[in-house]
Scaffold this motif. Structure first.
Motif, PDB file in Angstrom:
ATOM      1  N   UNK A  39      -8.285   3.205  -2.952  1.00  0.00           N
ATOM      2  CA  UNK A  39      -6.961   2.745  -3.385  1.00  0.00           C
ATOM      3  C   UNK A  39      -6.290   1.921  -2.280  1.00  0.00           C
ATOM      4  N   UNK A  40      -5.713   0.807  -2.679  1.00  0.00           N
ATOM      5  CA  UNK A  40      -4.998  -0.070  -1.754  1.00  0.00           C
ATOM      6  C   UNK A  40      -3.624  -0.388  -2.315  1.00  0.00           C
ATOM      7  N   UNK A  41      -2.718  -0.754  -1.442  1.00  0.00           N
ATOM      8  CA  UNK A  41      -1.423  -1.295  -1.841  1.00  0.00           C
ATOM      9  C   UNK A  41      -1.480  -2.783  -1.536  1.00  0.00           C
ATOM     10  N   UNK A  42      -1.141  -3.607  -2.509  1.00  0.00           N
ATOM     11  CA  UNK A  42      -1.186  -5.055  -2.353  1.00  0.00           C
ATOM     12  C   UNK A  42       0.237  -5.592  -2.479  1.00  0.00           C
TER      13      UNK A  42
ATOM     14  N   UNK B 134      -3.315  -3.264   2.233  1.00  0.00           N
ATOM     15  CA  UNK B 134      -3.460  -2.137   3.171  1.00  0.00           C
ATOM     16  C   UNK B 134      -3.881  -0.909   2.377  1.00  0.00           C
ATOM     17  N   UNK B 135      -4.521   0.004   3.057  1.00  0.00           N
ATOM     18  CA  UNK B 135      -4.925   1.236   2.388  1.00  0.00           C
ATOM     19  C   UNK B 135      -3.681   1.983   1.918  1.00  0.00           C
ATOM     20  N   UNK B 136      -3.798   2.658   0.799  1.00  0.00           N
ATOM     21  CA  UNK B 136      -2.665   3.359   0.200  1.00  0.00           C
ATOM     22  C   UNK B 136      -2.052   4.378   1.164  1.00  0.00           C
TER      23      UNK B 136
ATOM     24  N   UNK C  69      11.413  -8.979   5.302  1.00  0.00           N
ATOM     25  CA  UNK C  69      10.523  -9.961   4.686  1.00  0.00           C
ATOM     26  C   UNK C  69      10.584  -9.749   3.176  1.00  0.00           C
ATOM     27  N   UNK C  70      10.827 -10.833   2.438  1.00  0.00           N
ATOM     28  CA  UNK C  70      10.953 -10.721   0.987  1.00  0.00           C
ATOM     29  C   UNK C  70       9.589 -10.546   0.338  1.00  0.00           C
ATOM     30  N   UNK C  71       9.393  -9.396  -0.281  1.00  0.00           N
ATOM     31  CA  UNK C  71       8.146  -9.075  -0.981  1.00  0.00           C
ATOM     32  C   UNK C  71       8.373  -9.336  -2.463  1.00  0.00           C
ATOM     33  N   UNK C  72       7.508 -10.124  -3.056  1.00  0.00           N
ATOM     34  CA  UNK C  72       7.629 -10.460  -4.472  1.00  0.00           C
ATOM     35  C   UNK C  72       7.238  -9.278  -5.351  1.00  0.00           C
ATOM     36  N   UNK C  73       6.110  -8.648  -5.011  1.00  0.00           N
ATOM     37  CA  UNK C  73       5.567  -7.575  -5.839  1.00  0.00           C
ATOM     38  C   UNK C  73       4.772  -6.630  -4.943  1.00  0.00           C
ATOM     39  N   UNK C  74       4.780  -5.354  -5.267  1.00  0.00           N
ATOM     40  CA  UNK C  74       3.981  -4.359  -4.572  1.00  0.00           C
ATOM     41  C   UNK C  74       3.248  -3.543  -5.631  1.00  0.00           C
ATOM     42  N   UNK C  75       1.920  -3.593  -5.569  1.00  0.00           N
ATOM     43  CA  UNK C  75       1.110  -2.922  -6.598  1.00  0.00           C
ATOM     44  C   UNK C  75       0.024  -2.060  -5.956  1.00  0.00           C
ATOM     45  N   UNK C  76      -0.210  -0.896  -6.534  1.00  0.00           N
ATOM     46  CA  UNK C  76      -1.315  -0.040  -6.122  1.00  0.00           C
ATOM     47  C   UNK C  76      -2.530  -0.437  -6.965  1.00  0.00           C
ATOM     48  N   UNK C  77      -3.631  -0.795  -6.300  1.00  0.00           N
ATOM     49  CA  UNK C  77      -4.868  -1.212  -6.970  1.00  0.00           C
ATOM     50  C   UNK C  77      -6.054  -0.501  -6.347  1.00  0.00           C
ATOM     51  N   UNK C  78      -7.119  -0.401  -7.093  1.00  0.00           N
ATOM     52  CA  UNK C  78      -8.359   0.186  -6.563  1.00  0.00           C
ATOM     53  C   UNK C  78      -9.399  -0.917  -6.494  1.00  0.00           C
ATOM     54  N   UNK C  79      -9.991  -1.075  -5.317  1.00  0.00           N
ATOM     55  CA  UNK C  79     -11.044  -2.079  -5.089  1.00  0.00           C
ATOM     56  C   UNK C  79     -12.321  -1.382  -4.711  1.00  0.00           C
TER      57      UNK C  79
END
Length: 78
Positions: free
Chosen positions: A6-9, A51-53, A68-78
């Motif tokens: 799991x990663x956070x993108x 980065x890792x979750x 820093x302005x973050x547009x989107x933060x999503x948890x994904x699995x790679x």
């Protein structure tokens, strides 16, 4: 076969913001790296910070307060 993790993108509106995140994280010892935006997401620029979750959970508040302005933060699995 590589085990999926799991990663956070984090995505950004601009490339400058993505590079600011890279610099901020390196200065503060936060592990991660710049990657192309995954196809599952859309972003203003084509670069995201991954980065890792576990790392994100540890530094989530610091990242939110970095300015820093973050547009989107999503948890994904790679």
């Amino acid at each position: 076969m590589r085990e999926k993790k799991p990663y956070q993108v984090l995505t950004f509106h601009t490339t400058d913001a993505a590079m600011e995140m890279e610099s901020f994280c390196k200065q503060n010892g936060i592990a991660g790296r710049l990657v192309p935006v995954p196809r599952r997401l859309s972003a203003g620029c084509g670069i995201a910070w991954r980065m890792e979750a576990e790392v994100y959970a540890q530094y989530q508040t610091v990242i939110a307060d970095c300015g820093i302005e973050i547009e989107q933060s999503e948890a994904l699995v790679f």
